[in-house]
Design a protein around this motif. Structure first.
Motif, short mmCIF file in Angstrom:
data_model
loop_
_atom_site.label_atom_id
_atom_site.label_comp_id
_atom_site.label_asym_id
_atom_site.label_seq_id
_atom_site.Cartn_x
_atom_site.Cartn_y
_atom_site.Cartn_z
N ASP A 92 -5.43 3.96 19.26
CA ASP A 92 -4.11 4.60 19.18
C ASP A 92 -3.72 4.88 17.73
OD1 ASP A 92 -1.83 5.70 20.37
OD2 ASP A 92 -0.69 3.84 20.22
N LYS A 93 -4.72 5.15 16.89
CA LYS A 93 -4.52 5.48 15.48
C LYS A 93 -3.66 4.43 14.74
CE LYS A 93 -5.32 10.44 15.51
NZ LYS A 93 -4.82 11.77 15.10
N LYS A 94 -3.86 3.18 15.11
CA LYS A 94 -3.12 2.12 14.42
C LYS A 94 -3.65 1.93 13.01
CE LYS A 94 -1.86 -0.52 18.55
NZ LYS A 94 -1.99 -1.81 19.26
N LYS A 95 -2.76 1.59 12.10
CA LYS A 95 -3.14 1.31 10.73
C LYS A 95 -3.58 -0.15 10.60
CE LYS A 95 -0.11 4.74 8.59
NZ LYS A 95 0.98 4.98 7.61
N MET A 96 -4.48 -0.38 9.68
CA MET A 96 -4.98 -1.74 9.47
C MET A 96 -3.84 -2.71 9.15
SD MET A 96 -7.68 -3.72 9.44
CE MET A 96 -9.12 -2.66 9.25
N LYS A 97 -2.91 -2.28 8.30
CA LYS A 97 -1.84 -3.18 7.87
C LYS A 97 -0.83 -3.48 8.98
CE LYS A 97 0.69 0.69 5.74
NZ LYS A 97 1.19 1.23 4.45
N LEU A 99 -13.56 -12.30 -4.65
CA LEU A 99 -15.01 -12.34 -4.55
C LEU A 99 -15.61 -11.30 -5.48
CD1 LEU A 99 -15.54 -12.55 -0.66
CD2 LEU A 99 -15.72 -14.42 -2.31
N GLU A 100 -16.76 -11.61 -6.03
CA GLU A 100 -17.42 -10.70 -6.95
C GLU A 100 -17.81 -9.41 -6.25
OE1 GLU A 100 -21.12 -10.66 -10.19
OE2 GLU A 100 -20.76 -12.41 -8.91
N ARG A 101 -17.45 -8.27 -6.86
CA ARG A 101 -17.79 -6.93 -6.39
C ARG A 101 -17.25 -6.65 -4.98
NH1 ARG A 101 -20.57 -4.47 -10.02
NH2 ARG A 101 -21.01 -2.70 -8.66
N VAL A 102 -16.11 -7.24 -4.67
CA VAL A 102 -15.41 -6.97 -3.42
C VAL A 102 -13.98 -6.55 -3.74
CG1 VAL A 102 -14.50 -7.95 -1.27
CG2 VAL A 102 -16.79 -8.59 -2.07
N LYS A 103 -13.55 -5.43 -3.16
CA LYS A 103 -12.17 -4.98 -3.29
C LYS A 103 -11.50 -5.03 -1.92
CE LYS A 103 -12.85 -1.85 -7.23
NZ LYS A 103 -12.72 -0.44 -7.72
N TRP A 104 -10.34 -5.64 -1.88
CA TRP A 104 -9.60 -5.76 -0.64
C TRP A 104 -8.60 -4.60 -0.52
CZ3 TRP A 104 -11.02 -9.64 2.66
CH2 TRP A 104 -11.76 -10.70 2.11
N GLU A 105 -8.59 -3.96 0.64
CA GLU A 105 -7.71 -2.82 0.86
C GLU A 105 -7.05 -2.92 2.24
OE1 GLU A 105 -6.99 -0.50 -1.27
OE2 GLU A 105 -8.56 -0.68 -2.81
N THR A 106 -5.84 -2.35 2.37
CA THR A 106 -5.14 -2.35 3.66
C THR A 106 -4.77 -0.94 4.14
OG1 THR A 106 -2.99 -2.59 2.59
CG2 THR A 106 -4.11 -4.61 3.22
N ASP A 107 -4.74 0.02 3.22
CA ASP A 107 -4.19 1.34 3.53
C ASP A 107 -5.24 2.25 4.16
OD1 ASP A 107 -2.44 3.42 3.74
OD2 ASP A 107 -2.59 4.03 1.63
N ILE A 108 -5.45 2.07 5.46
CA ILE A 108 -6.42 2.88 6.19
C ILE A 108 -6.16 2.73 7.68
CG2 ILE A 108 -8.15 1.06 6.42
CD1 ILE A 108 -10.32 3.17 5.89
N LEU A 109 -6.50 3.74 8.46
CA LEU A 109 -6.48 3.61 9.91
C LEU A 109 -7.63 2.69 10.33
CD1 LEU A 109 -5.89 7.30 11.10
CD2 LEU A 109 -4.18 5.49 10.87
N VAL A 110 -7.39 1.90 11.35
CA VAL A 110 -8.45 1.01 11.83
C VAL A 110 -9.69 1.80 12.22
CG1 VAL A 110 -9.09 -0.70 13.57
CG2 VAL A 110 -6.78 -0.72 12.61
N CYS A 111 -9.50 2.93 12.90
CA CYS A 111 -10.63 3.73 13.34
C CYS A 111 -11.42 4.31 12.16
CB CYS A 111 -10.19 4.84 14.29
SG CYS A 111 -8.97 5.99 13.61
N GLU A 112 -10.74 4.60 11.05
CA GLU A 112 -11.43 5.09 9.86
C GLU A 112 -12.27 3.98 9.23
OE1 GLU A 112 -8.57 8.63 8.11
OE2 GLU A 112 -8.11 6.55 7.55
N ALA A 113 -11.73 2.77 9.21
CA ALA A 113 -12.49 1.64 8.68
C ALA A 113 -13.73 1.38 9.55
CB ALA A 113 -11.61 0.39 8.64
#
Length: 287
Positions: free
Chosen positions: A111-116, A147-161
C-alpha cells in the motif's frame, strides 16, 4: 521475551522464510523486529507492513503459478546493447531484468507505505555501488549503533527498499535513488543479523537460505551471477560471527535458484518443516 528474526537472501529460495513465519505464528511466537536482505527483504517488508504469513503463503502460490508475469526482461535494452558492444562503444545495459513490474506489485502489496511509518522495527539493506556503503533502510533512527561503512536511512517507500535490496547485480537493473545506484544487499550483508544487533535486538533467530552451495546447472548469465554472489556471501559470513541465538538452515530443493519461481512452494514448505523440527529449541530460546 522479545526477539528479532533475520532473513537471508537467496532468490526464489527465500520463500522458505514464509514457511518459517507460518510455523512461528502457529506456535504463538511473534517477532518484535525483522531484518531481511534481497529475497528476505521482500518477506520482511511484507510482514512489517501488516501482511500475515497466511496471506504471504497465497502470494507465494500466485507467484509460483505466474512466473513469466514478474520477469520483465529488457528486450529493447538487450537489442540496443549488441551494436554498442560490437562497435566498442560504452555498454549501457545495467541488467537484463528491469524489475519495474515486481516493484509495482510490491508497492501494491504494501500500500505504498513509507519505511518511517512502519511500527515494527524493520531493517532492509541495499548497497550503493557509487560509494561502496551499505544503505540500511529502517523505520527509526533511535538507539542505533554506528557501523563501519553503513548508513542508516528512513526516507523511502518500503517497496522501493525491497526492490533495491533485491537487485542482483547484472541480472536486475539497479534502483537509482537520490544519486545512489543501489544493488542487492547481499553484496555486503546476505544475512543481516549484525544490523539487528546494531538496532538493539540481541535475541535473534536467523534463517539462512543461501547455504549449501551447488554447482550451477548451466553457464548462463543468471546462474553465474547468482552463484558468484552465493560464494561471495558465504565467504563473507565465514569472516565474522553474526551473534544470532539460533540459525535455521532449511533443507531446500536442489533445483531451486535465483529465478526458479516455480519452486517457491516447495521452498516455503521446507522452511515450515525446518522451523517445526526445531520448534522446541525455538520456544526455549525465544518464548
Amino acid at each position: 521475551m522479545s526477539f528479532g528474526i533475520a532473513l537471508a537472501g537467496g532468490g526464489a529460495r527465500g520463500a522458505a522464510h514464509v514457511g518459517v513465519l507460518l510455523a512461528l505464528e502457529e506456535a504463538g511466537l511473534v517477532p518484535h523486529s525483522i531484518a531481511g536482505t534481497s529475497a528476505g527483504s521482500i518477506v520482511a517488508g511484507l510482514y512489517a507492513t501488516g501482511t500475515t504469513p497466511q496471506t504471504m503463503k497465497e502470494i507465494v502460490e500466485e507467484m509460483s503459478e505466474n512466473t513469466a508475469y514478474f520477469l520483465d526482461v529488457d528486450l529493447l535494452g538487450i537489442l540496443c546493447s549488441i551494436p554498442q558492444l560490437m562497435a566498442q562503444h560504452t555498454f549501457e545495459l545495467s541488467g537484463f531484468i528491469k524489475g519495474k513490474r515486481m516493484e509495482r506489485y510490491l508497492c501494491m502489496l504494501t500500500d505504498k507505505k513509507k519505511m518511517k511509518d512502519v511500527n515494527l522495527r524493520t531493517i532492509i539493506p541495499a548497497v550503493d555501488i557509487n560509494s561502496g556503503y551499505t544503505i540500511a533502510y529502517t523505520n527509526s533512527l533511535e538507539n542505533l549503533k554506528s557501523l563501519e561503512r553503513v548508513k542508516w536511512e528512513t526516507d523511502i517507500l518500503v517497496c522501493e527498499a525491497m526492490r533495491a535490496s533485491s537487485a542482483v547485480p547484472a541480472v536486475f537493473q539497479p534502483k537509482r535513488i537520490d544519486g545512489m545506484c543501489l544493488v542487492d544487499g547481499g553484496v555486503t550483508d546476505v544475512l543481516p543479523v549484525d544490523l539487528l544487533l546494531a538496532a538493539g535486538e540481541y535475541n535473534v533467530l536467523a534463517v539462512d537460505v543461501a547455504e549449501n552451495y551447488k554447482k550451477p546447472k548451466s553457464d548462463n548469465l543468471f546462474e553465474i551471477s547468482s552463484h558468484s554472489l552465493s560464494i561471495m556471501s558465504t565467504r563473507l559470513k565465514e569472516c565474522h560471527s553474526h551473534g544470532e541465538r539460533l540459525l535455521l538452515k532449511p533443507d531446500l530443493p536442489e533445483e531451486s535458484g535465483l529465478l526458479t519461481l516455480n519452486e517457491m512452494v516447495e521452498c516455503m514448505d521446507a522452511g515450515y518443516e525446518a522451523a517445526n523440527a526445531n520448534m522446541e529449541v525455538i520456544k526455549a530460546l525465544f518464548s
